[in-house]
Design an enzyme around this catalytic site. Structure first.
Site, PDB file in Angstrom:
ATOM      1  N   GLY A  15       0.789  -1.208   0.000  1.00 39.99           N
ATOM      2  CA  GLY A  15       0.000   0.000   0.000  1.00 39.99           C
ATOM      3  C   GLY A  15       0.830   1.269   0.000  1.00 39.99           C
ATOM      4  O   GLY A  15       0.355   2.336  -0.391  1.00 39.99           O
ATOM      5  N   ASP A  68       5.055  -2.443  12.104  1.00 43.84           N
ATOM      6  CA  ASP A  68       4.428  -3.371  11.154  1.00 43.84           C
ATOM      7  C   ASP A  68       5.137  -4.720  11.182  1.00 43.84           C
ATOM      8  O   ASP A  68       5.447  -5.302  10.141  1.00 43.84           O
ATOM      9  CB  ASP A  68       4.444  -2.772   9.747  1.00 43.84           C
ATOM     10  CG  ASP A  68       3.541  -3.545   8.772  1.00 43.84           C
ATOM     11  OD1 ASP A  68       2.646  -4.267   9.249  1.00 43.84           O
ATOM     12  OD2 ASP A  68       3.732  -3.429   7.557  1.00 43.84           O
TER      13      ASP A  68
END
Length: 523
Positions: free
Chosen positions: A26, A139
């Site tokens: 993304g 993440d």
């Protein structure tokens, strides 16, 4: 294994020739590149155009890259280069030629025994290095854990903050990260607590469950269902071996303050079910807790982690039964920081509930342990200007910050961790219903330091950058930096904030302990 370039992909980024695609997400595309200076293969993340046009993003991207470069590359993919001003911006990291944990489990099945233990220790080692450089991964997931020659490598650390903090395209339902590995506090970014290293510890627990079972501890049929289970349910640890269960339970505590630090987690993993008490010496405390200058930070942390190579070798932790592409095998787990004997602070065990056992209180804290407690928001402090030999002072009747003599409550503050930055809360002016912090007021002429509400915004978050020299009492000194306006300075009449160009700022600050707070400063 890389994929061919697509039509429209660039042929070069800076001095790097692009030879293939490694993946796409993304936030950008990851390419396999070759450095024209030496032919070395590298991985290059090119930022998507919609982020690249945001000036605030570029500034934060630059800041986060600089921080990530301080992380020693024992168990991480080393950050090699970046160009935030390129069109589009890009980041260059070490290329790791090995499968991810996600691919390994999908193709070979869940891990067990020494291979599973090696992954758990390797990731904990990486988080110890990352957090030691005051970076938060944000993440951590199986796709960001790679099997490399010599152990585990964690990739994509730290840079997520630049996207998360600035992008107008990232809504609350499009947070940076993967839902299955997000800590509960990540789902309420407006009213919840700021992201801290504890979020990475939660992700560690979820990743280890995946490695052991092939599923997450809160798996559901949808992302929304998974998020609900993370917020309301106990983790499903069926299939996690007893040797790791207590550490995983501790890491998956819903309250971030109840989770271990990366170092405590590593101590527990290396000590087994009955970690021995820490033996604290002046040398170990100075090595493990003392902040170090920016220029020396990387070398010092590398030296600390290097002492642990023998520790893991002696444990026999490894990945001997896991084959890598080309017939090679993953070697022993990644090197780790030294265990409790050199941690510089007492070791917290883990009770059956997953909560840390009480730490012994008979021993008084060393100066460096007090500094650590100040930075964790546990003790009162003076903010001492080394060059002025004065302390910041806040009066209830005067909005600008004065230079005081350190007497009275007006000079007492508590640091509130806000990710890798801090808020400075006044203990003199704050009330239970109106906490007051240091803040920056922008005018046409200057950016003054004033009283402000305690909310984690651009004008209230400050970074502590270690300075080369200590204060006259031997305490570590820091430059205090605000991302929006610059360094904290003094003009002979008032404190203000301003960028200083390529040179170092004049003024540094140290933290003088004023005793424990009645309760943690974060409320």
């Amino acid at each position: 294994m890389s994929m061919p370039l697509r039509p429209g992909d660039p042929a070069r980024l800076g001095r790097y020739e692009l030879v293939g695609r490694l993946g796409e997400g993304g936030m950008g595309t990851v390419y396999l590149g070759r450095d024209s200076d030496g032919g070395r293969l590298v991985a290059i993340k090119m930022v998507r155009p919609e982020f690249a046009h945001e000036a605030e993003f570029r500034g934060r991207f630059r800041s986060e890259v600089n921080r990530a470069k301080q992380v020693p590359p024992f168990s991480t993919a080393e950050v090699l280069d970046a160009d935030p001003d390129h069109e589009p911006p890009y980041l260059v990291v070490e290329y790791v030629d090995g499968p991810s944990l996600a691919v390994e489990v999908r193709e070979q099945g869940p891990l067990s025994g020494a291979a599973l233990q090696g992954v758990a220790v390797g990731i904990a080692t990486a988080l110890t290095a990352i957090h030691g450089a005051e970076v938060i991964h944000r993440d951590l997931k199986p796709g960001n854990v790679l099997f490399a020659r010599g152990g585990i490598k964690v990739i994509d650390f730290g840079i997520a903050r630049a996207f998360e903090a600035t992008s107008q395209h990232t809504r609350t339902d499009q947070m940076v990260g993967t839902v299955s590995y997000m800590a509960p506090e990540r789902f309420d970014p407006v009213n919840g607590r700021p992201v801290t290293p504890a979020a990475d510890i939660f992700a560690w627990g979820a990743v280890v469950v995946f490695a052991a079972t092939g599923r997450g501890p809160f798996a559901a049929d949808s992302a929304a269902g998974t998020a609900m289970r993370i917020l309301t349910s106990e983790p499903d640890l069926a299939g996690v071996p007893e040797s790791l269960r207590r550490a995983v339970e501790w890491a998956l505590a819903r309250d971030p303050e109840a989770r271990p630090t990366a170092r405590e987690l590593l101590d527990l993993l290396l000590a087994g079910e009955s970690p021995r008490p820490a033996v604290v010496t002046a040398t170990s405390a100075a090595t493990e807790i003392a902040p170090v200058p920016v220029k020396a930070k990387r070398g010092r942390t590398v030296a600390v982690l290097a002492t642990a190579v023998a520790v893991l070798a002696a444990t026999g932790i490894g990945l001997a039964n896991r084959s890598l592409p080309g017939g090679s095998r993953a070697a022993t787990g990644a090197p780790s920081p030294s265990s409790a004997a050199a941690s510089g602070e007492p070791t917290s065990g883990s009770a059956a509930s997953g909560r840390p056992a009480p730490k012994p209180s008979a021993r008084s804290l060393s100066p460096l342990e007090k500094l650590q407690a100040i930075r964790n928001g546990k003790r009162k402090t003076l903010i001492h200007s080394v060059q002025l030999d004065k302390d910041l002072a806040m009066e209830s009747h005067y909005t600008e910050i004065e230079a005081g003599d350190g007497t009275g409550k007006k000079s007492e503050f508590a640091l509130i961790p806000a990710g890798v930055d801090f808020l400075f809360k006044s203990l003199a002016v704050s009330t239970p219903d109106r906490p007051v912090c240091l803040g920056v007021r922008l005018t046409e002429e200057s950016a003054k330091l004033i009283q402000s509400e305690c909310f984690a915004g651009p004008g209230t978050r400050f970074e502590l950058i270690p300075a080369e020299k200590k204060d006259d009492q031997g305490r570590p000194a820091y430059y205090i930096y605000n991302d929006s306006s610059g360094y904290l300075l003094w003009d002979g009449d008032a404190f203000y904030v301003q960028e200083v160009g390529d040179g170092d700022p004049i003024y540094t600050f140290s933290f003088v302990d004023r005793g424990p707070l009645p309760s943690p400063s974060v409320s």
